[in-house]
Design an enzyme around this catalytic site. Structure first.
Site, PDB file in Angstrom:
ATOM      1  N   GLY A  22      41.571  10.697  59.644  1.00  7.90           N
ATOM      2  CA  GLY A  22      41.967   9.492  58.013  1.00  7.90           C
ATOM      3  C   GLY A  22      42.829   8.507  58.984  1.00  7.90           C
ATOM      4  N   SER A  28      46.866   2.163  59.393  1.00  5.92           N
ATOM      5  CA  SER A  28      47.074   3.547  59.013  1.00  5.92           C
ATOM      6  C   SER A  28      47.930   4.494  59.139  1.00  5.92           C
ATOM      7  CB  SER A  28      45.342   4.718  59.437  1.00  5.92           C
ATOM      8  OG  SER A  28      44.232   3.740  59.260  1.00  5.92           O
ATOM      9  N   ILE A  29      48.494   5.249  57.904  1.00  2.77           N
ATOM     10  CA  ILE A  29      49.507   5.850  57.732  1.00  2.77           C
ATOM     11  C   ILE A  29      49.470   7.013  58.528  1.00  2.77           C
ATOM     12  CG2 ILE A  29      50.532   7.692  56.484  1.00  2.77           C
ATOM     13  CD1 ILE A  29      50.233   5.772  53.775  1.00  2.77           C
ATOM     14  N   GLN A  49      35.998   8.839  59.915  1.00  3.86           N
ATOM     15  CA  GLN A  49      34.682   8.899  58.844  1.00  3.86           C
ATOM     16  C   GLN A  49      33.344   8.086  59.807  1.00  3.86           C
ATOM     17  OE1 GLN A  49      35.570   6.629  56.106  1.00  3.86           O
ATOM     18  NE2 GLN A  49      33.662   7.071  54.735  1.00  3.86           N
ATOM     19  N   ASP A  73      32.810  13.087  58.081  1.00  2.00           N
ATOM     20  CA  ASP A  73      32.966  13.057  56.478  1.00  2.00           C
ATOM     21  C   ASP A  73      33.000  13.739  55.482  1.00  2.00           C
ATOM     22  OD1 ASP A  73      31.848  11.817  54.126  1.00  2.00           O
ATOM     23  OD2 ASP A  73      30.738  10.633  55.115  1.00  2.00           O
ATOM     24  N   TYR A 165      46.128   0.804  39.809  1.00  2.00           N
ATOM     25  CA  TYR A 165      45.625   1.979  40.308  1.00  2.00           C
ATOM     26  C   TYR A 165      44.677   3.388  39.647  1.00  2.00           C
ATOM     27  CZ  TYR A 165      47.825   5.238  44.217  1.00  2.00           C
ATOM     28  OH  TYR A 165      46.886   6.366  45.320  1.00  2.00           O
ATOM     29  N   LYS A 172      45.512  10.892  41.884  1.00  2.00           N
ATOM     30  CA  LYS A 172      47.024  11.729  43.267  1.00  2.00           C
ATOM     31  C   LYS A 172      47.248  12.683  42.090  1.00  2.00           C
ATOM     32  CE  LYS A 172      46.624   9.142  47.382  1.00  2.00           C
ATOM     33  NZ  LYS A 172      46.405   9.883  48.182  1.00  2.00           N
ATOM     34  N   ARG A 202      51.245  -1.743  54.070  1.00  2.00           N
ATOM     35  CA  ARG A 202      49.795  -2.360  53.817  1.00  2.00           C
ATOM     36  C   ARG A 202      48.836  -1.640  55.688  1.00  2.00           C
ATOM     37  NH1 ARG A 202      50.360  -8.504  53.587  1.00  2.00           N
ATOM     38  NH2 ARG A 202      53.027  -8.232  53.740  1.00  2.00           N
ATOM     39  N   THR A 203      47.901  -0.750  54.548  1.00  2.00           N
ATOM     40  CA  THR A 203      47.102  -0.582  55.090  1.00  2.00           C
ATOM     41  C   THR A 203      45.991  -1.373  54.282  1.00  2.00           C
ATOM     42  OG1 THR A 203      47.223   1.146  53.009  1.00  2.00           O
ATOM     43  CG2 THR A 203      48.250   1.477  55.626  1.00  2.00           C
ATOM     44  N   LEU A 204      44.475  -0.713  55.154  1.00  2.00           N
ATOM     45  CA  LEU A 204      43.522  -1.071  54.550  1.00  2.00           C
ATOM     46  C   LEU A 204      43.083  -0.504  53.116  1.00  2.00           C
ATOM     47  CD1 LEU A 204      40.468  -0.074  57.352  1.00  2.00           C
ATOM     48  CD2 LEU A 204      40.878  -2.359  56.459  1.00  2.00           C
TER      49      LEU A 204
HETATM   50  P1  NAD Z   1      43.884   3.813  55.428  1.00  2.00           P
HETATM   51  O1  NAD Z   1      42.175   2.834  54.948  1.00  2.00           O
HETATM   52  O2  NAD Z   1      44.359   3.367  57.381  1.00  2.00           O
HETATM   53  O3  NAD Z   1      42.841   5.685  55.330  1.00  2.00           O
HETATM   54  C1  NAD Z   1      42.409   6.327  54.401  1.00  2.00           C
HETATM   55  C2  NAD Z   1      41.448   7.159  54.792  1.00  2.00           C
HETATM   56  O4  NAD Z   1      40.423   7.346  54.655  1.00  2.00           O
HETATM   57  C3  NAD Z   1      40.871   5.970  55.990  1.00  2.00           C
HETATM   58  O5  NAD Z   1      40.797   6.355  57.927  1.00  2.00           O
HETATM   59  C4  NAD Z   1      38.866   7.093  56.196  1.00  2.00           C
HETATM   60  O6  NAD Z   1      38.495   6.380  56.965  1.00  2.00           O
HETATM   61  C5  NAD Z   1      39.387   7.634  54.762  1.00  2.00           C
HETATM   62  N1  NAD Z   1      38.241   7.974  54.338  1.00  2.00           N
HETATM   63  C6  NAD Z   1      37.452   7.327  53.503  1.00  2.00           C
HETATM   64  N2  NAD Z   1      36.509   8.498  52.821  1.00  2.00           N
HETATM   65  C7  NAD Z   1      36.136   8.942  54.065  1.00  2.00           C
HETATM   66  C8  NAD Z   1      35.035  10.338  54.776  1.00  2.00           C
HETATM   67  N3  NAD Z   1      34.284  10.056  53.287  1.00  2.00           N
HETATM   68  N4  NAD Z   1      35.484  10.867  55.010  1.00  2.00           N
HETATM   69  C9  NAD Z   1      36.159  10.792  55.816  1.00  2.00           C
HETATM   70  N5  NAD Z   1      37.176  10.271  55.683  1.00  2.00           N
HETATM   71  C10 NAD Z   1      37.251   9.229  54.748  1.00  2.00           C
HETATM   72  O7  NAD Z   1      45.124   3.938  54.844  1.00  2.00           O
HETATM   73  P2  NAD Z   1      45.917   4.596  54.404  1.00  2.00           P
HETATM   74  O8  NAD Z   1      46.461   3.851  53.660  1.00  2.00           O
HETATM   75  O9  NAD Z   1      47.018   4.441  55.985  1.00  2.00           O
HETATM   76  O10 NAD Z   1      45.551   5.698  53.562  1.00  2.00           O
HETATM   77  C11 NAD Z   1      45.890   7.142  54.081  1.00  2.00           C
HETATM   78  C12 NAD Z   1      46.192   7.728  52.781  1.00  2.00           C
HETATM   79  O11 NAD Z   1      47.586   7.594  52.425  1.00  2.00           O
HETATM   80  C13 NAD Z   1      45.693   7.868  51.712  1.00  2.00           C
HETATM   81  O12 NAD Z   1      45.263   9.346  50.895  1.00  2.00           O
HETATM   82  C14 NAD Z   1      46.268   7.223  50.716  1.00  2.00           C
HETATM   83  O13 NAD Z   1      46.090   6.895  49.088  1.00  2.00           O
HETATM   84  C15 NAD Z   1      47.709   7.289  51.139  1.00  2.00           C
HETATM   85  N6  NAD Z   1      48.814   6.356  50.838  1.00  2.00           N
HETATM   86  C16 NAD Z   1      48.135   5.281  50.806  1.00  2.00           C
HETATM   87  C17 NAD Z   1      49.532   4.203  50.334  1.00  2.00           C
HETATM   88  C18 NAD Z   1      49.899   2.977  51.039  1.00  2.00           C
HETATM   89  O14 NAD Z   1      50.169   1.734  50.189  1.00  2.00           O
HETATM   90  N7  NAD Z   1      48.560   2.631  51.858  1.00  2.00           N
HETATM   91  C19 NAD Z   1      50.503   4.847  49.575  1.00  2.00           C
HETATM   92  C20 NAD Z   1      51.000   6.070  49.405  1.00  2.00           C
HETATM   93  C21 NAD Z   1      50.059   6.609  50.108  1.00  2.00           C
END
Ligand code: NAD
Length: 272
Positions: A22, A28-29, A49, A73, A165, A172, A202-204
């Site tokens: 991810g 990214s987290i 991905q 993927d 959301y 979730k 702040r992420t994608l």
């Molecule tokens: P991010 O966009 O950086 O990461 C999301 C990742 O999911 C990306 O790397 C993307 O390539 C991957 N992804 C999506 N579809 C895919 C697929 N079909 N196959 C493989 N990979 C796939 O954003 P993020 O905020 O770092 O999100 C990471 C996790 O943290 C997610 O589960 C998100 O729901 C969760 N989260 C985010 C926040 C926030 O505020 N940003 C808060 C709590 C939880």
């Protein structure tokens, strides 16, 4: 972002190998978590991905002295088979897995959940954000022949309603339930499964939610600590859960959100 904190260095993850799924960019987290794990001696295989992301992710991976990058993927069984076969061929066994993947369409992440959730949108959100975790837990557990630790990322929208959301909150909630069931199934093999519920960051992914930025503002204003959720805190919690420090923790959802989730009624504005 991952460089902004004074990352604790040490040997907590020395000799441990695992998979981080991810990383899309430096915000990214999954990247924050990876940086912290690497600073504690972990060896990491990164899945990304598709080829488009490879260009962005490779320099990050190389910056921490790693080189194992595998395209995966989560909606494509053949791609998942190939990715886990490659990791098995390289290492034979692993110790940890970080699942940091979610997706829902922009059209679903706005307005009314009731009005905007299509059957296809629901299926896609659940497939990518929930089934993929179950699938990864199964595949990873087969490689965790000496026990291990698995984590996924969730959000308060699983427990309470959050504007826009929508279907992702439903996903979730299912992800958190899946965490408990996976922890039950894999516990006897010495595999701990847990989730981190992070505050808005702040992420994608956040950018895909209508009004996503205001979720951060509200967090800052209402949270007990009156601050944004830090990557440092999330990565530190991941290190705790993935290292021997987290021994005896299983089936848990830990909130790393500056205390936002315990607020029932926010502080009243000063009376005139
Ligand atoms: P991010 O966009 O950086 O990461 C999301 C990742 O999911 C990306 O790397 C993307 O390539 C991957 N992804 C999506 N579809 C895919 C697929 N079909 N196959 C493989 N990979 C796939 O954003 P993020 O905020 O770092 O999100 C990471 C996790 O943290 C997610 O589960 C998100 O729901 C969760 N989260 C985010 C926040 C926030 O505020 N940003 C808060 C709590 C939880």
């Amino acid at each position: 972002m991952a460089d902004d904190w004074n990352m604790p260095k040490g040997d907590l993850m020395k000799g441990k190998r695992g998979i981080v799924m991810g990383v899309a960019n430096q915000n990214s987290i999954a990247w924050g978590i990876s940086s912290q794990l690497a600073a504690q001696g972990a060896e990491i295989a990164f899945t990304y991905q598709g080829e488009n992301l490879e260009r962005r992710v490779r320099p990050l991976v190389e910056s921490i002295g790693m080189d194992t990058m595998i395209s995966a993927d989560v909606t494509d069984d053949a791609s998942m088979d190939a990715a886990f076969a490659a990791i098995k061929a390289k290492w034979g066994r692993i110790d940890f897995l970080v699942h940091s993947i979610a997706f829902a369409g922009k059209e679903e992440l706005q307005g009314s959940m009731v009005a905007n959730t299509t059957r296809e949108g629901f299926r896609r959100a659940m497939d990518i954000s929930v089934y993929s975790f179950i699938d990864c837990a199964r595949r990873a557990s087969e490689l965790m022949t000496e026990g291990g630790s698995i984590i996924c990322m969730t959000y308060l929208g699983a427990e309470r309603t959050v504007p826009s959301y929508n279907v992702m909150g439903v996903a979730k909630a299912a992800l958190e339930a899946s965490t408990r069931y996976a922890a039950r199934d894999l516990g006897p093999q010495g595999i701990r499964v847990n989730a981190i519920s992070a505050g808005a960051m702040r992420t994608l992914s956040l950018a895909g939610i209508k009004g996503g930025k205001s979720l951060m503002g509200t967090g800052r204003q209402w949270s007990l600590l009156k601050e944004d959720t830090s990557m440092e805190g999330v990565a530190g919690c991941a290190l705790y859960l993935l290292s021997p420090l987290g021994r005896s923790i299983a089936g848990e959802v830990i909130h790393v959100d500056a205390g936002f989730h315990v607020v029932g009624v926010p502080d009243a504005a000063e009376e005139e």
